[in-house]
Design a protein around this motif. Sequence first.
Motif, mmCIF file in Angstrom:
data_model
loop_
_atom_site.group_PDB
_atom_site.id
_atom_site.type_symbol
_atom_site.label_atom_id
_atom_site.label_comp_id
_atom_site.label_asym_id
_atom_site.label_seq_id
_atom_site.Cartn_x
_atom_site.Cartn_y
_atom_site.Cartn_z
ATOM 1 N N LEU A 186 0.803 -1.217 0.000
ATOM 2 C CA LEU A 186 0.000 0.000 0.000
ATOM 3 C C LEU A 186 0.839 1.272 0.000
ATOM 4 C CD1 LEU A 186 -3.200 -0.652 2.148
ATOM 5 C CD2 LEU A 186 -2.758 -1.115 -0.260
ATOM 6 N N ALA A 187 1.928 1.276 0.740
ATOM 7 C CA ALA A 187 2.740 2.486 0.867
ATOM 8 C C ALA A 187 3.299 2.958 -0.477
ATOM 9 C CB ALA A 187 3.875 2.260 1.857
ATOM 10 N N ASP A 244 -9.051 -0.754 -3.113
ATOM 11 C CA ASP A 244 -10.205 -0.577 -2.241
ATOM 12 C C ASP A 244 -11.447 -1.204 -2.870
ATOM 13 O OD1 ASP A 244 -11.118 0.660 0.246
ATOM 14 O OD2 ASP A 244 -12.402 1.859 -1.083
ATOM 15 N N ARG A 245 -11.629 -0.952 -4.155
ATOM 16 C CA ARG A 245 -12.777 -1.500 -4.878
ATOM 17 C C ARG A 245 -12.686 -3.023 -4.932
ATOM 18 N NH1 ARG A 245 -13.713 -1.424 -10.999
ATOM 19 N NH2 ARG A 245 -15.808 -2.247 -11.032
ATOM 20 N N LEU A 246 -11.494 -3.519 -5.176
ATOM 21 C CA LEU A 246 -11.284 -4.966 -5.265
ATOM 22 C C LEU A 246 -11.644 -5.676 -3.966
ATOM 23 C CD1 LEU A 246 -10.154 -7.504 -6.757
ATOM 24 C CD2 LEU A 246 -7.936 -6.904 -5.802
ATOM 25 N N ILE A 247 -11.218 -5.113 -2.831
ATOM 26 C CA ILE A 247 -11.481 -5.829 -1.581
ATOM 27 C C ILE A 247 -12.879 -5.553 -1.024
ATOM 28 C CG2 ILE A 247 -9.063 -6.153 -0.923
ATOM 29 C CD1 ILE A 247 -9.440 -3.808 1.045
ATOM 30 N N SER A 295 -0.013 4.118 -6.062
ATOM 31 C CA SER A 295 -0.533 5.444 -6.414
ATOM 32 C C SER A 295 -1.970 5.577 -5.903
ATOM 33 C CB SER A 295 -0.523 5.620 -7.935
ATOM 34 O OG SER A 295 -1.490 4.761 -8.527
ATOM 35 N N GLU A 296 -2.483 6.809 -5.931
ATOM 36 C CA GLU A 296 -3.876 7.044 -5.514
ATOM 37 C C GLU A 296 -4.833 6.180 -6.332
ATOM 38 O OE1 GLU A 296 -5.324 9.010 -3.072
ATOM 39 O OE2 GLU A 296 -3.266 9.180 -2.358
ATOM 40 N N GLU A 297 -4.577 6.102 -7.636
ATOM 41 C CA GLU A 297 -5.457 5.321 -8.516
ATOM 42 C C GLU A 297 -5.404 3.839 -8.134
ATOM 43 O OE1 GLU A 297 -3.125 7.443 -9.741
ATOM 44 O OE2 GLU A 297 -4.414 9.042 -10.523
ATOM 45 N N GLN A 298 -4.198 3.349 -7.859
ATOM 46 C CA GLN A 298 -4.058 1.944 -7.473
ATOM 47 C C GLN A 298 -4.756 1.682 -6.138
ATOM 48 O OE1 GLN A 298 0.243 1.721 -7.832
ATOM 49 N NE2 GLN A 298 0.042 0.284 -9.527
ATOM 50 N N LEU A 299 -4.609 2.627 -5.210
ATOM 51 C CA LEU A 299 -5.265 2.461 -3.907
ATOM 52 C C LEU A 299 -6.774 2.386 -4.081
ATOM 53 C CD1 LEU A 299 -3.146 4.886 -1.708
ATOM 54 C CD2 LEU A 299 -3.186 2.391 -1.581
#
Length: 88
Positions: free
Chosen positions: A16-17, A28-31, A20-24
Amino acid sequence: AHPDPSLSSLFAKENLARMSEEQLSRYDRLINEPSNDWDIYYWATEAKPTPAEFDTDVMAMLREFAKNRNREQRLRQPDLEYLFEPPR
């Protein structure tokens, strides 16, 4: 119950660290969106194909992580299946 809470939580801890914002937001959507936690586990371990809407760079990272994690577990854990075989 989550099939393997350690898979997504360890992935999160390690990745997570540096995401990117888009990946985060994709993570979030995935989990959160799939109704069944097992689906994420099956997609990550490639037991089932990932639906196109979730087949993102983040899912690819999770799949890679699952592969490496399985390799590590095989190196660390002795095969104990013989203990559970019924006596002949």
